[in-house]
Design a protein around this motif. Structure first.
Motif, PDB file in Angstrom:
ATOM      1  N   GLN A  56       0.842  -1.182   0.105  1.00  0.00           N
ATOM      2  CA  GLN A  56      -0.029  -0.085  -0.134  1.00  0.00           C
ATOM      3  C   GLN A  56       0.922   1.158   0.008  1.00  0.00           C
ATOM      4  OE1 GLN A  56      -2.394  -0.648   3.276  1.00  0.00           O
ATOM      5  NE2 GLN A  56      -4.256  -1.309   1.889  1.00  0.00           N
ATOM      6  N   GLN A  57       1.800   1.363  -1.048  1.00  0.00           N
ATOM      7  CA  GLN A  57       2.563   2.522  -1.190  1.00  0.00           C
ATOM      8  C   GLN A  57       2.605   3.183  -2.477  1.00  0.00           C
ATOM      9  OE1 GLN A  57       4.862   4.228   1.117  1.00  0.00           O
ATOM     10  NE2 GLN A  57       5.037   5.507  -0.708  1.00  0.00           N
ATOM     11  N   ALA A  58       2.205   4.388  -2.733  1.00  0.00           N
ATOM     12  CA  ALA A  58       2.295   5.001  -3.939  1.00  0.00           C
ATOM     13  C   ALA A  58       3.706   5.262  -4.442  1.00  0.00           C
ATOM     14  CB  ALA A  58       1.533   6.303  -3.891  1.00  0.00           C
ATOM     15  N   LEU A  59       4.067   5.232  -5.704  1.00  0.00           N
ATOM     16  CA  LEU A  59       5.189   5.577  -6.235  1.00  0.00           C
ATOM     17  C   LEU A  59       5.202   6.505  -7.271  1.00  0.00           C
ATOM     18  CD1 LEU A  59       6.121   1.586  -7.105  1.00  0.00           C
ATOM     19  CD2 LEU A  59       6.837   2.915  -4.895  1.00  0.00           C
ATOM     20  N   ASP A  60       6.376   7.198  -7.305  1.00  0.00           N
ATOM     21  CA  ASP A  60       6.678   8.527  -8.409  1.00  0.00           C
ATOM     22  C   ASP A  60       6.447   8.246  -9.609  1.00  0.00           C
ATOM     23  OD1 ASP A  60       6.785  10.334  -5.792  1.00  0.00           O
ATOM     24  OD2 ASP A  60       9.056   9.903  -5.688  1.00  0.00           O
ATOM     25  N   SER A  61       7.281   7.242  -9.914  1.00  0.00           N
ATOM     26  CA  SER A  61       7.143   6.688 -11.354  1.00  0.00           C
ATOM     27  C   SER A  61       7.470   5.452 -11.624  1.00  0.00           C
ATOM     28  CB  SER A  61       8.024   7.443 -12.238  1.00  0.00           C
ATOM     29  OG  SER A  61       8.266   7.170 -13.652  1.00  0.00           O
ATOM     30  N   ARG A  97      14.666  10.370 -40.439  1.00  0.00           N
ATOM     31  CA  ARG A  97      14.469   9.221 -39.526  1.00  0.00           C
ATOM     32  C   ARG A  97      15.479   9.093 -38.553  1.00  0.00           C
ATOM     33  NH1 ARG A  97       9.661   6.458 -38.837  1.00  0.00           N
ATOM     34  NH2 ARG A  97       9.821   4.196 -38.815  1.00  0.00           N
ATOM     35  N   ILE A  98      15.257   8.952 -37.222  1.00  0.00           N
ATOM     36  CA  ILE A  98      16.494   8.938 -36.104  1.00  0.00           C
ATOM     37  C   ILE A  98      16.019   7.744 -35.455  1.00  0.00           C
ATOM     38  CG2 ILE A  98      17.485  10.026 -34.407  1.00  0.00           C
ATOM     39  CD1 ILE A  98      16.947  12.898 -35.766  1.00  0.00           C
ATOM     40  N   ASN A  99      17.209   6.884 -35.182  1.00  0.00           N
ATOM     41  CA  ASN A  99      17.053   5.777 -33.911  1.00  0.00           C
ATOM     42  C   ASN A  99      17.207   6.480 -32.593  1.00  0.00           C
ATOM     43  OD1 ASN A  99      16.528   4.108 -35.887  1.00  0.00           O
ATOM     44  ND2 ASN A  99      18.606   3.464 -36.272  1.00  0.00           N
ATOM     45  N   THR A 100      15.982   6.206 -31.882  1.00  0.00           N
ATOM     46  CA  THR A 100      16.469   6.997 -30.232  1.00  0.00           C
ATOM     47  C   THR A 100      16.285   5.729 -29.458  1.00  0.00           C
ATOM     48  OG1 THR A 100      13.895   7.489 -30.208  1.00  0.00           O
ATOM     49  CG2 THR A 100      15.154   9.193 -31.191  1.00  0.00           C
ATOM     50  N   ARG A 101      16.416   6.080 -28.238  1.00  0.00           N
ATOM     51  CA  ARG A 101      16.189   5.447 -27.131  1.00  0.00           C
ATOM     52  C   ARG A 101      15.215   6.258 -26.114  1.00  0.00           C
ATOM     53  NH1 ARG A 101      17.553  -0.104 -27.221  1.00  0.00           N
ATOM     54  NH2 ARG A 101      19.318  -0.090 -28.644  1.00  0.00           N
ATOM     55  N   ALA A 102      14.065   5.302 -25.678  1.00  0.00           N
ATOM     56  CA  ALA A 102      12.966   6.045 -25.081  1.00  0.00           C
ATOM     57  C   ALA A 102      12.938   5.728 -23.714  1.00  0.00           C
ATOM     58  CB  ALA A 102      11.556   5.964 -25.828  1.00  0.00           C
ATOM     59  N   ASP A 103      12.523   6.358 -22.759  1.00  0.00           N
ATOM     60  CA  ASP A 103      12.263   5.976 -21.226  1.00  0.00           C
ATOM     61  C   ASP A 103      10.743   6.477 -21.024  1.00  0.00           C
ATOM     62  OD1 ASP A 103      14.794   5.409 -21.298  1.00  0.00           O
ATOM     63  OD2 ASP A 103      15.649   7.081 -19.943  1.00  0.00           O
ATOM     64  N   VAL A 104      10.136   5.715 -20.623  1.00  0.00           N
ATOM     65  CA  VAL A 104       8.631   6.276 -20.371  1.00  0.00           C
ATOM     66  C   VAL A 104       8.166   5.757 -19.073  1.00  0.00           C
ATOM     67  CG1 VAL A 104       8.118   6.129 -22.945  1.00  0.00           C
ATOM     68  CG2 VAL A 104       7.812   4.086 -21.389  1.00  0.00           C
ATOM     69  N   GLY A 105       7.375   6.509 -18.432  1.00  0.00           N
ATOM     70  CA  GLY A 105       6.486   6.307 -17.216  1.00  0.00           C
ATOM     71  C   GLY A 105       5.741   6.787 -16.982  1.00  0.00           C
ATOM     72  N   VAL A 106       4.652   6.522 -15.813  1.00  0.00           N
ATOM     73  CA  VAL A 106       3.708   7.302 -15.303  1.00  0.00           C
ATOM     74  C   VAL A 106       3.735   6.918 -13.756  1.00  0.00           C
ATOM     75  CG1 VAL A 106       2.203   6.737 -17.005  1.00  0.00           C
ATOM     76  CG2 VAL A 106       2.131   4.984 -15.595  1.00  0.00           C
ATOM     77  N   SER A 107       3.137   7.919 -12.981  1.00  0.00           N
ATOM     78  CA  SER A 107       3.102   7.561 -11.360  1.00  0.00           C
ATOM     79  C   SER A 107       2.194   6.564 -11.220  1.00  0.00           C
ATOM     80  CB  SER A 107       2.773   9.110 -10.727  1.00  0.00           C
ATOM     81  OG  SER A 107       1.415   9.421 -11.275  1.00  0.00           O
ATOM     82  N   LEU A 108       2.497   5.963 -10.021  1.00  0.00           N
ATOM     83  CA  LEU A 108       1.496   5.056  -9.370  1.00  0.00           C
ATOM     84  C   LEU A 108       0.844   5.615  -8.154  1.00  0.00           C
ATOM     85  CD1 LEU A 108       0.028   2.250  -9.763  1.00  0.00           C
ATOM     86  CD2 LEU A 108       2.023   1.219  -8.568  1.00  0.00           C
ATOM     87  N   ASP A 109      -0.299   6.427  -8.443  1.00  0.00           N
ATOM     88  CA  ASP A 109      -0.780   7.125  -7.355  1.00  0.00           C
ATOM     89  C   ASP A 109      -1.522   6.285  -6.439  1.00  0.00           C
ATOM     90  OD1 ASP A 109       0.461   9.670  -7.663  1.00  0.00           O
ATOM     91  OD2 ASP A 109      -0.644   9.240  -9.779  1.00  0.00           O
ATOM     92  N   ASP A 110      -2.319   5.166  -7.055  1.00  0.00           N
ATOM     93  CA  ASP A 110      -3.114   4.345  -6.142  1.00  0.00           C
ATOM     94  C   ASP A 110      -2.142   3.468  -5.603  1.00  0.00           C
ATOM     95  OD1 ASP A 110      -4.740   2.687  -4.912  1.00  0.00           O
ATOM     96  OD2 ASP A 110      -5.863   2.071  -6.883  1.00  0.00           O
ATOM     97  N   GLY A 111      -1.981   3.560  -3.859  1.00  0.00           N
ATOM     98  CA  GLY A 111      -1.096   2.719  -3.229  1.00  0.00           C
ATOM     99  C   GLY A 111      -1.570   1.256  -3.095  1.00  0.00           C
ATOM    100  N   GLN A 122      -6.293   5.423 -15.818  1.00  0.00           N
ATOM    101  CA  GLN A 122      -7.050   6.228 -15.187  1.00  0.00           C
ATOM    102  C   GLN A 122      -7.573   5.414 -13.775  1.00  0.00           C
ATOM    103  OE1 GLN A 122     -10.892   7.130 -17.012  1.00  0.00           O
ATOM    104  NE2 GLN A 122      -9.979   8.304 -18.708  1.00  0.00           N
ATOM    105  N   GLY A 123      -7.410   6.065 -12.731  1.00  0.00           N
ATOM    106  CA  GLY A 123      -7.578   5.706 -11.442  1.00  0.00           C
ATOM    107  C   GLY A 123      -6.209   5.290 -11.043  1.00  0.00           C
ATOM    108  N   LEU A 124      -5.080   4.991 -11.554  1.00  0.00           N
ATOM    109  CA  LEU A 124      -3.915   4.470 -11.124  1.00  0.00           C
ATOM    110  C   LEU A 124      -2.755   5.806 -11.245  1.00  0.00           C
ATOM    111  CD1 LEU A 124      -3.437   1.200 -13.001  1.00  0.00           C
ATOM    112  CD2 LEU A 124      -4.101   1.454 -10.631  1.00  0.00           C
TER     113      LEU A 124
END
Length: 298
Positions: A17-22, A38-52, A91-93
């Motif tokens: 039961q702990q929320a996480l920043d990302s 056209r460029i080859n890239t590296r991607a970092d993606v994330g969302v917060s986990l606000d629902d602990g 949504q909700g998370l």
């Protein structure tokens, strides 16, 4: 026939039961369209986990949403739409979403005098963040240039003056002899030191900005500095580069101030942070200067 439902472990209740920043993924291989290429890239993606209470996010939804960037030209609008999709699918998370892209753009650059051209590589990063209230897009790139030390140039001129006094004391100046002296190692006994230097530029785009001005940012920086490193050159280009260095003597402080003034004139930027590094040829350490505008307030 197997009628069992596949388990969804991420949907289980968290034992902590702990929320996480990302929460998300990093170093995803992703082709994008930027700066007309056209460029080859590296991607970092994330969302917060606000629902602990939730055990995890749906990472596959983030990964699949990235496919939209493969086709359309990258812009602040496409990044905004992507982050909105991240949040809609959680949504909700989650209440915050982010993406960071890293790559290198190859730009054709002309020689200073001759008709030659060559390719230069410019590393860049694009960062976008979105929450329920607001979002922003940031662009970062690195520009390499040459910097000639003003102190070294002054000391060099003094040595040449001293040698001139020694070689021509109490003599009537002969034009032919003086011209030969100026073109010889005997006359020009010293040269100022210069070094390859780097400007790391981070800019935050105004919300009204409709494009990612990577090439424009690079061009602004190189014009302000006046001594961007070259690609293909002939002797005439090398001589012109030597002249540009002589007319653009720079401490790291000078370079930082030039760039600050140039970036302040650009209407596309709402804030910036810049750092210049002069990889000293005299010292075993580097000289560094930092300047920012609106960065802490953004």
């Amino acid at each position: 026939m197997n009628t069992l439902t596949l388990p969804d472990i991420a949907a289980q209740i968290s034992a902590h039961q702990q929320a996480l920043d990302s929460v998300g993924m990093q170093d995803i291989a992703l082709p994008i369209n930027l700066a007309g290429q056209r460029i080859n890239t590296r991607a970092d993606v994330g969302v917060s986990l606000d629902d602990g209470d939730a055990r995890g996010i749906h990472m596959s939804r983030l990964y699949l949403a990235l496919q939209a960037l493969e086709h359309d030209a990258l812009s602040p609008a496409t990044l905004q739409q992507l982050l909105d999709q991240f949040l809609d699918s959680h949504q909700g998370l989650s209440e915050q979403a982010s993406i960071q892209l890293r790559g290198e753009a190859l730009l054709s650059r002309p020689a200073l005098i001759s008709p030659l051209t060559g390719w230069k590589s410019y590393p860049f990063e694009i960062r976008a963040h979105q929450n329920s209230l607001e979002g922003y897009v940031e662009l970062q790139t690195e520009v390499a240039y040459s910097s000639t030390c003003p102190c070294s140039a002054a000391l060099t001129r003094q040595l040449i003056q001293q040698r001139f006094i020694e070689d021509f004391a109490n003599q009537a100046l002969d034009h032919t002899k003086l011209l030969a002296w100026l073109g010889s190692p005997q006359g020009i006994v010293a040269t100022p030191h210069s070094q390859r230097s780097y400007a790391i530029l981070q800019v935050r785009l105004h919300k009204e900005c409709v494009e990612l001005p990577l090439v424009e940012l690079i061009d602004v920086a190189e014009r302000a500095l006046g001594t961007a490193v070259q690609t293909a050159v002939k002797r005439a280009d090398e001589q012109a580069f030597a002249l540009a260095n002589g007319q653009n003597l720079m401490f790291c402080e000078d370079a930082a101030r030039r760039l600050h003034s140039a970036l302040r004139e650009q209407s596309a930027f709402s804030a910036f942070h810049l750092r210049v590094v002069h990889a000293e040829s005299l010292h075993a350490h580097d000289a560094v200067a930092v300047s920012r505008w609106n960065w802490n307030q953004s």
